[in-house]
Motif scaffolding. Structure first.
Motif, PDB file in Angstrom:
ATOM      1  N   ALA A  26      34.361  11.266   8.940  1.00 27.77           N
ATOM      2  CA  ALA A  26      35.262  10.917  10.432  1.00 27.77           C
ATOM      3  C   ALA A  26      34.961   9.439  10.613  1.00 27.77           C
ATOM      4  CB  ALA A  26      34.924  12.015  11.163  1.00 27.77           C
ATOM      5  N   SER A  27      33.601   9.073  10.707  1.00 21.82           N
ATOM      6  CA  SER A  27      33.152   7.577  11.207  1.00 21.82           C
ATOM      7  C   SER A  27      33.959   6.783  10.244  1.00 21.82           C
ATOM      8  CB  SER A  27      32.101   7.522  11.559  1.00 21.82           C
ATOM      9  OG  SER A  27      31.253   7.541  10.154  1.00 21.82           O
ATOM     10  N   GLY A  28      33.838   7.002   8.969  1.00 20.34           N
ATOM     11  CA  GLY A  28      34.652   6.129   7.644  1.00 20.34           C
ATOM     12  C   GLY A  28      35.869   5.927   8.081  1.00 20.34           C
ATOM     13  N   ARG A  29      36.658   6.970   8.319  1.00 21.15           N
ATOM     14  CA  ARG A  29      38.125   7.356   8.689  1.00 21.15           C
ATOM     15  C   ARG A  29      38.522   6.350   9.822  1.00 21.15           C
ATOM     16  NH1 ARG A  29      42.183  10.560   6.360  1.00 21.15           N
ATOM     17  NH2 ARG A  29      43.972  10.163   7.614  1.00 21.15           N
ATOM     18  N   LEU A  30      37.762   6.372  10.969  1.00 18.45           N
ATOM     19  CA  LEU A  30      37.883   5.458  12.069  1.00 18.45           C
ATOM     20  C   LEU A  30      37.695   4.264  12.189  1.00 18.45           C
ATOM     21  CD1 LEU A  30      36.686   8.188  14.607  1.00 18.45           C
ATOM     22  CD2 LEU A  30      39.008   7.902  14.528  1.00 18.45           C
ATOM     23  N   LEU A  31      36.838   3.638  11.445  1.00 19.11           N
ATOM     24  CA  LEU A  31      36.305   2.222  11.238  1.00 19.11           C
ATOM     25  C   LEU A  31      37.038   1.553  10.279  1.00 19.11           C
ATOM     26  CD1 LEU A  31      32.552   3.007  12.027  1.00 19.11           C
ATOM     27  CD2 LEU A  31      33.994   2.347  13.361  1.00 19.11           C
ATOM     28  N   ARG A  32      37.488   2.154   8.998  1.00 19.03           N
ATOM     29  CA  ARG A  32      37.993   1.348   8.066  1.00 19.03           C
ATOM     30  C   ARG A  32      39.295   0.631   8.453  1.00 19.03           C
ATOM     31  NH1 ARG A  32      39.076   6.463   4.418  1.00 19.03           N
ATOM     32  NH2 ARG A  32      41.223   6.851   5.414  1.00 19.03           N
ATOM     33  N   PRO A  33      39.459  -0.327   7.882  1.00 21.70           N
ATOM     34  CA  PRO A  33      40.871  -1.079   8.179  1.00 21.70           C
ATOM     35  C   PRO A  33      42.170  -0.637   7.392  1.00 21.70           C
ATOM     36  CG  PRO A  33      39.591  -2.553   6.860  1.00 21.70           C
ATOM     37  CD  PRO A  33      38.575  -1.422   7.281  1.00 21.70           C
ATOM     38  N   VAL A  34      43.237  -0.086   7.678  1.00 17.76           N
ATOM     39  CA  VAL A  34      44.168   0.546   7.122  1.00 17.76           C
ATOM     40  C   VAL A  34      45.346  -0.615   6.886  1.00 17.76           C
ATOM     41  CG1 VAL A  34      45.777   2.404   6.928  1.00 17.76           C
ATOM     42  CG2 VAL A  34      43.577   2.652   7.745  1.00 17.76           C
ATOM     43  N   VAL A  35      45.329  -1.396   5.723  1.00 22.83           N
ATOM     44  CA  VAL A  35      46.316  -2.379   5.579  1.00 22.83           C
ATOM     45  C   VAL A  35      46.805  -2.135   3.884  1.00 22.83           C
ATOM     46  CG1 VAL A  35      46.723  -4.710   5.543  1.00 22.83           C
ATOM     47  CG2 VAL A  35      45.015  -3.732   7.138  1.00 22.83           C
ATOM     48  N   PRO A  36      47.632  -1.482   3.726  1.00 19.62           N
ATOM     49  CA  PRO A  36      48.169  -1.227   2.458  1.00 19.62           C
ATOM     50  C   PRO A  36      49.201  -2.266   1.967  1.00 19.62           C
ATOM     51  CG  PRO A  36      49.424   0.199   4.072  1.00 19.62           C
ATOM     52  CD  PRO A  36      48.442  -0.369   4.754  1.00 19.62           C
ATOM     53  N   THR A  37      48.738  -2.681   0.840  1.00 19.71           N
ATOM     54  CA  THR A  37      49.570  -3.822   0.354  1.00 19.71           C
ATOM     55  C   THR A  37      50.219  -3.224  -1.261  1.00 19.71           C
ATOM     56  OG1 THR A  37      47.763  -4.872  -0.751  1.00 19.71           O
ATOM     57  CG2 THR A  37      48.422  -5.737   1.328  1.00 19.71           C
ATOM     58  N   PRO A  38      50.924  -4.007  -1.539  1.00 13.87           N
ATOM     59  CA  PRO A  38      51.516  -3.514  -3.241  1.00 13.87           C
ATOM     60  C   PRO A  38      50.198  -3.590  -4.180  1.00 13.87           C
ATOM     61  CG  PRO A  38      53.189  -4.972  -1.949  1.00 13.87           C
ATOM     62  CD  PRO A  38      51.941  -4.889  -1.244  1.00 13.87           C
ATOM     63  N   GLU A  39      49.325  -4.638  -3.980  1.00 10.91           N
ATOM     64  CA  GLU A  39      48.426  -4.864  -4.842  1.00 10.91           C
ATOM     65  C   GLU A  39      47.259  -3.643  -4.741  1.00 10.91           C
ATOM     66  OE1 GLU A  39      49.041  -7.344  -3.084  1.00 10.91           O
ATOM     67  OE2 GLU A  39      50.383  -8.582  -4.311  1.00 10.91           O
ATOM     68  N   LYS A  40      47.017  -3.163  -3.634  1.00  7.92           N
ATOM     69  CA  LYS A  40      46.213  -2.029  -3.309  1.00  7.92           C
ATOM     70  C   LYS A  40      46.639  -0.784  -3.696  1.00  7.92           C
ATOM     71  CE  LYS A  40      43.817  -4.157   0.697  1.00  7.92           C
ATOM     72  NZ  LYS A  40      43.528  -3.941   2.096  1.00  7.92           N
ATOM     73  N   MET A  41      48.073  -0.736  -4.175  1.00  2.00           N
ATOM     74  CA  MET A  41      48.651   0.743  -4.463  1.00  2.00           C
ATOM     75  C   MET A  41      48.592   0.649  -5.875  1.00  2.00           C
ATOM     76  SD  MET A  41      48.887   1.814  -1.600  1.00  2.00           S
ATOM     77  CE  MET A  41      49.562   3.326  -1.267  1.00  2.00           C
TER      78      MET A  41
END
Length: 122
Positions: A26-41
């Motif tokens: 839960a803490s990992g899900r709350l603290l991580r940045p969520v910035v999906p880019t085409p390279e990450k996908m």
């Protein structure tokens, strides 16, 4: 009452373990940045960009060798403790018969592999 105390300690440790893992996720899900880019996908495989199709030919013989190793490793895991208690009082004939049944099952599997030609190094 002392009998159930041992189970309560195991249960408490299990609950604390589940809570620890839940809080970490839960803490990992709350603290991580969520910035999906085409390279990450993109599909990622050891730092190499995927090229070509998704079908790869795998040699089955490696699986067979690993399976045979597991058979012999399990055999060793059961034989060494059995050999240490075999001479203890009350473990004589019964454990001898049980171990011969176990070794018989392994021998049947090894005989099957030999008949199929798996043990040939060609």
């Amino acid at each position: 009452m002392d009998y159930f105390h041992g189970y309560s300690v195991v249960g408490l440790v299990a609950v604390v373990g589940v809570l620890f893992v839940s809080v970490a996720f839960a803490s990992g899900r709350l603290l991580r940045p969520v910035v999906p880019t085409p390279e990450k996908m993109l599909t990622y495989e050891c730092g190499v960009d995927p090229v070509g199709g998704d079908w790869a030919h795998t040699q089955i013989r490696y699986y067979v060798y690993a399976f045979l190793y597991v058979i012999f490793a399990v055999d060793a895991i059961f034989l060494f403790p059995w050999a240490t208690v075999f001479d203890a009082p009350g473990f004589g004939a019964t454990t001898l018969v049980e171990m011969f049944v176990f070794i018989g099952f392994l021998a049947v599997g090894l005989l099957y592999a030999w008949k199929k030609g798996v043990l040939e190094w060609t």
